[in-house]
Enzyme design. Sequence first.
Site, PDB file in Angstrom:
ATOM      1  N   GLU A  37     -22.037  63.185  71.185  1.00 57.12           N
ATOM      2  CA  GLU A  37     -20.836  63.803  71.587  1.00 57.12           C
ATOM      3  C   GLU A  37     -20.065  62.821  72.338  1.00 57.12           C
ATOM      4  O   GLU A  37     -20.639  61.958  73.216  1.00 57.12           O
ATOM      5  CB  GLU A  37     -21.183  65.047  72.162  1.00 57.12           C
ATOM      6  CG  GLU A  37     -21.810  64.989  73.374  1.00 57.12           C
ATOM      7  CD  GLU A  37     -21.983  66.520  74.071  1.00 57.12           C
ATOM      8  OE1 GLU A  37     -20.957  67.373  74.307  1.00 57.12           O
ATOM      9  OE2 GLU A  37     -22.938  66.848  74.673  1.00 57.12           O
ATOM     10  N   ASP A  81     -17.872  66.347  68.532  1.00 60.66           N
ATOM     11  CA  ASP A  81     -19.255  66.519  68.667  1.00 60.66           C
ATOM     12  C   ASP A  81     -19.732  66.256  67.058  1.00 60.66           C
ATOM     13  O   ASP A  81     -19.197  67.075  66.353  1.00 60.66           O
ATOM     14  CB  ASP A  81     -19.489  67.944  69.124  1.00 60.66           C
ATOM     15  CG  ASP A  81     -20.863  68.324  69.424  1.00 60.66           C
ATOM     16  OD1 ASP A  81     -20.938  68.968  70.578  1.00 60.66           O
ATOM     17  OD2 ASP A  81     -21.796  67.911  69.014  1.00 60.66           O
TER      18      ASP A  81
END
Length: 417
Positions: free
Chosen positions: A109, A13
């Site tokens: 992500e 992320d």
Amino acid sequence: MCSPVQRTVFHLDMDAFFVSVEELFDPSLRGKAVVVGGRPNERGVCAAASYEARKFGVHSAMPLRTAYKLCPHAIFVDGHPERYREYSGKVFKILRNFTPQVEMASIDEAYLEMTGTERLHGPPLLAAHHLSRAIKSGTQLNCSIGIASSRLVAKVASDQAKPHGILWVMSGQESRFLAPLEVRKIPGIGRVMEENLHALGIRYVGDLARLQPEFLEEKFGQWGLAMAGKAQGLDAGGWFDEAIGSHEDPKSISHEHTYSEDTKDGQQLEATLARLSEMVGRRLREHQLHAQTVQLKLRYSDFSTITRAHTLPTRTQLDNDIFEQVRTLFRKNWDSHRTVRLLGVHVSSMDENEGQLGLLDDEKHRKWKDALTTADRLRDKFGENAVSLASGMRARYRERTHENPASLPGKSKKTED
DNA sequence: TCTGGGGTCCTAGGACCC
DNA sequence: TCTGGGGTCCTAGGACCC
């Protein structure tokens, strides 16, 4: 005794992605309170906030005006989607270089299937450090990485690792890791379900894990069962279960627009629908998909919202087919006494094939398709404003309504364009 | 809290068919 | 003509995610 091969999943992320990309383009933003999404007096919400701004309670999805009240000294900048797509692409390339089974779950992500890569990359923690460094040197951006035996736990772990951290939840420790976290930390449990659970006295994932799945099923149906699995760290059902990297075509495409000032100008509203239909049509052609269901979204000034859908006899990827359908829905359903805040055009039931066409329609259809493909190419080359059918439609529409209200553009009109 | 835009998935009811 | 049951498609709305 042989144990099954332990699965290893990474969830990566990017840290404060939009803000960090903006800082690359304007280093003076570094270390300051920054809000991405628009001016503080505009209609809209924060797309992202820097860690400095977050200290004042600003967070993404918060209305810009509210963010301004909380943090008036913040720097408000417009978002640059093309920059984010560019950097997302760079990240994806680095990940693909690292391992083949990669899936971008959103613009910032990704999941990586790392099972069985130890001989190549070493133990998970070492591999994650290498990956984090590769991202940093390739993009100058920080990321956080969660490592676990399921997508769900890897995702929660990367969140706990932020910012710029790595967290490995070892196999067998999943329940112990999740138990002390608030139920809201489980992906899929949002504001409403959190309130429902609180009402039952359930605050932490551990509380949830102790309940009988049957009880949750009785209370919340299928979703209750899935939650019972998630509380144990399992990728229970739905999207989480699918193999990483098995990329699929989109299931729907939509565009919507919120006016800076609400309006009940019918021509302005229909011109907006024309423009949105074009944007949707273009995306369909990019994906080489045809859609069968067309949906209008209409939000009035008081925020009450309706959607009205129609399923066509055959699928289409043509701007005009979409526009005519959505305009019909609009004319049928808009209460013209009420001012409109938002319009949206949404298509679904998509497939690569278009289904059967009548012979008569075929010729007209082919011509339109050629014209639109040319327009798409012009836009690629010279920019989005090079060609606009929407303004053309509006101009013709005005002409026709002036000259002869009976001949509004419709299905039967000749394609002189 | 005066609330964007792009998606996914789920539920529920009605139409329709056997 | 007081009324079953299952399956599928369509539509509308809503929760949720980034």
